[in-house]
Design an enzyme around this catalytic site. Structure first.
Site, PDB file in Angstrom:
ATOM      1  N   SER A 186     -12.233 -11.620   1.062  1.00 37.00           N
ATOM      2  CA  SER A 186     -11.700 -11.585   2.423  1.00 37.00           C
ATOM      3  C   SER A 186     -11.071 -12.934   2.726  1.00 37.00           C
ATOM      4  O   SER A 186     -11.566 -13.971   2.276  1.00 37.00           O
ATOM      5  CB  SER A 186     -12.838 -11.325   3.416  1.00 37.00           C
ATOM      6  N   TYR A 202     -21.295 -12.938   5.899  1.00 37.73           N
ATOM      7  CA  TYR A 202     -20.248 -12.114   5.273  1.00 37.73           C
ATOM      8  C   TYR A 202     -19.396 -12.960   4.333  1.00 37.73           C
ATOM      9  O   TYR A 202     -19.139 -12.585   3.182  1.00 37.73           O
ATOM     10  CB  TYR A 202     -19.384 -11.492   6.374  1.00 37.73           C
TER      11      TYR A 202
HETATM   12  P1  NAP Z   1     -14.434   0.528   6.272  1.00 38.32           P
HETATM   13  O1  NAP Z   1     -13.279   1.168   6.956  1.00 38.32           O
HETATM   14  O2  NAP Z   1     -15.666   0.213   7.041  1.00 38.32           O
HETATM   15  O3  NAP Z   1     -14.818   1.433   4.996  1.00 38.32           O
HETATM   16  C1  NAP Z   1     -15.856   0.996   4.176  1.00 38.32           C
HETATM   17  C2  NAP Z   1     -16.017   1.944   3.007  1.00 38.32           C
HETATM   18  O4  NAP Z   1     -17.085   1.439   2.189  1.00 38.32           O
HETATM   19  C3  NAP Z   1     -16.395   3.349   3.416  1.00 38.32           C
HETATM   20  O5  NAP Z   1     -15.735   4.272   2.591  1.00 38.32           O
HETATM   21  C4  NAP Z   1     -17.903   3.380   3.163  1.00 38.32           C
HETATM   22  O6  NAP Z   1     -18.346   4.673   2.803  1.00 38.32           O
HETATM   23  C5  NAP Z   1     -18.022   2.478   1.966  1.00 38.32           C
HETATM   24  N1  NAP Z   1     -19.374   1.934   1.774  1.00 38.32           N
HETATM   25  C6  NAP Z   1     -20.111   1.200   2.639  1.00 38.32           C
HETATM   26  N2  NAP Z   1     -21.305   0.916   2.100  1.00 38.32           N
HETATM   27  C7  NAP Z   1     -21.320   1.474   0.870  1.00 38.32           C
HETATM   28  C8  NAP Z   1     -22.268   1.529  -0.180  1.00 38.32           C
HETATM   29  N3  NAP Z   1     -23.472   0.950  -0.066  1.00 38.32           N
HETATM   30  N4  NAP Z   1     -21.951   2.199  -1.317  1.00 38.32           N
HETATM   31  C9  NAP Z   1     -20.744   2.818  -1.439  1.00 38.32           C
HETATM   32  N5  NAP Z   1     -19.806   2.803  -0.480  1.00 38.32           N
HETATM   33  C10 NAP Z   1     -20.090   2.140   0.661  1.00 38.32           C
HETATM   34  O7  NAP Z   1     -13.995  -0.859   5.593  1.00 38.32           O
HETATM   35  P2  NAP Z   1     -12.532  -1.391   5.135  1.00 38.32           P
HETATM   36  O8  NAP Z   1     -11.960  -2.181   6.248  1.00 38.32           O
HETATM   37  O9  NAP Z   1     -11.764  -0.301   4.539  1.00 38.32           O
HETATM   38  O10 NAP Z   1     -12.979  -2.457   4.026  1.00 38.32           O
HETATM   39  C11 NAP Z   1     -12.781  -2.264   2.637  1.00 38.32           C
HETATM   40  C12 NAP Z   1     -13.013  -3.592   1.937  1.00 38.32           C
HETATM   41  O11 NAP Z   1     -12.077  -4.553   2.409  1.00 38.32           O
HETATM   42  C13 NAP Z   1     -14.405  -4.200   2.183  1.00 38.32           C
HETATM   43  O12 NAP Z   1     -14.876  -4.787   0.995  1.00 38.32           O
HETATM   44  C14 NAP Z   1     -14.139  -5.270   3.221  1.00 38.32           C
HETATM   45  O13 NAP Z   1     -15.085  -6.306   3.192  1.00 38.32           O
HETATM   46  C15 NAP Z   1     -12.761  -5.729   2.793  1.00 38.32           C
HETATM   47  N6  NAP Z   1     -12.006  -6.399   3.870  1.00 38.32           N
HETATM   48  C16 NAP Z   1     -11.670  -5.703   4.981  1.00 38.32           C
HETATM   49  C17 NAP Z   1     -10.978  -6.369   5.993  1.00 38.32           C
HETATM   50  C18 NAP Z   1     -10.601  -5.678   7.279  1.00 38.32           C
HETATM   51  O14 NAP Z   1     -10.156  -6.365   8.201  1.00 38.32           O
HETATM   52  N7  NAP Z   1     -10.735  -4.378   7.393  1.00 38.32           N
HETATM   53  C19 NAP Z   1     -10.614  -7.712   5.821  1.00 38.32           C
HETATM   54  C20 NAP Z   1     -10.981  -8.369   4.650  1.00 38.32           C
HETATM   55  C21 NAP Z   1     -11.675  -7.708   3.665  1.00 38.32           C
HETATM   56  P3  NAP Z   1     -19.387   5.530   3.695  1.00 38.32           P
HETATM   57  O15 NAP Z   1     -18.784   5.734   5.049  1.00 38.32           O
HETATM   58  O16 NAP Z   1     -19.537   6.786   2.902  1.00 38.32           O
HETATM   59  O17 NAP Z   1     -20.636   4.711   3.753  1.00 38.32           O
END
Ligand code: NAP
Length: 246
Positions: free
Chosen positions: A141, A154
């Site tokens: 991130s 985080y």
């Molecule tokens: P999100 O919309 O909250 O989606 C998270 C996904 O991870 C969901 O499909 C969830 O599935 C899955 N997940 C959570 N816990 C899990 C586990 N224990 N085992 C398997 N799957 C799991 O998040 P996102 O924004 O798409 O984020 C994706 C990645 O990008 C993450 O690593 C996050 O840290 C990174 N990131 C995001 C941002 C941002 O601003 N959005 C910025 C920087 C980095 P379920 O619903 O089935 O649990």
């Protein structure tokens, strides 16, 4: 119908958010895709139906990346149903914005269990299971560079992912497997939007010189590049994708 020539990708956390768009993109690029999820079974199944209707090969596999036995089964089922894995995208992650002093033991452990151990678990399996010439994309991130208050735990969990990325790229010497990380800035998904006021969201949107939030497609495009032949010489790197935020 068999798809002997189709390359196989696992995308963790692909039921929603960025991971779902990555799964769509990789399927469109011709990969057979294993859509991993932890609890959102309905969303994962709907995505499988959507991809199959578009002529792609896709399966959904429930597995908690924090649990090593689940991750071993994720690889087993993918190999049985789609074939040996070429691409691993470690997208699953969680974020709870809270000052360090207010973190419970449980919250600290959950953040590290999913973000850091989850990545470790899949990397350890990938070491013996990924095809030579494969690709691994981890998720960090841009907060690692911003050091925002409320993000300490985080950020620490994601800084560890960057370290795993850089060392693992070297440990896979001789296999022609690249290991890189994407470090997104704010992306309009539940993970970022949840718990923030409209004003806070707009403040984040104004921060990068490109003056908007990232969209999942922005990040899927970067992953798509990193797994493509065009990125064959990019290895052990952290690619920040954030509109110039940091
Ligand atoms: P999100 O919309 O909250 O989606 C998270 C996904 O991870 C969901 O499909 C969830 O599935 C899955 N997940 C959570 N816990 C899990 C586990 N224990 N085992 C398997 N799957 C799991 O998040 P996102 O924004 O798409 O984020 C994706 C990645 O990008 C993450 O690593 C996050 O840290 C990174 N990131 C995001 C941002 C941002 O601003 N959005 C910025 C920087 C980095 P379920 O619903 O089935 O649990």
């Amino acid at each position: 119908m068999t798809h002997q020539n189709r390359k196989v990708a696992i995308v963790t956390g692909a039921s929603r958010g960025i991971g779902a768009v990555i799964a769509r993109q990789l399927a469109a690029q011709g990969f057979a895709v294993a859509i991993n999820y932890a609890s959102s079974a309905t969303e994962a199944s709907a995505l499988v139906v959507e991809l199959r209707q578009a002529g792609h090969q896709a399966i959904a596999i429930k597995a908690d990346v924090a649990r090593s036995a689940d991750v071993a089964r994720l690889f087993d089922e993918t190999e049985q149903q789609l074939g040996k894995v070429d691409v691993l995208v470690n997208n699953a992650g969680v974020l709870k914005v809270l000052p360090l002093a207010q973190h419970s033991d449980e919250l600290f452990e959950q953040t590290f269990a999913i973000n850091t151990r989850g990545t470790f678990n899949t990397l350890r399996e990938a070491a013996t299971r990924l095809n030579d010439g494969g690709r691994i994309v981890n998720f960090s991130s841009s907060t690692v560079a911003l050091n925002l208050p409320g993000y300490a735990v985080y950020i620490a969990s994601k800084a560890a992912v960057e370290s795993l990325t850089q060392v693992f790229a070297k440990e896979l010497r001789g296999r022609r497997i690249t290991v890189n990380a994407v470090a997104p800035g704010p992306v309009a998904t539940d993970l970022f939007l949840h718990g923030k006021s409209e004003e806070q969201i707009q403040t984040f949107a104004r921060m990068p010189p490109l003056e908007r939030l990232g969209q999942p497609q922005d990040i899927a495009d970067v992953v798509s590049f990193l797994v493509s032949p065009a990125a064959a010489w990019v290895n052990g790197q952290v690619l920040r994708a954030n509109g110039g935020l940091v």
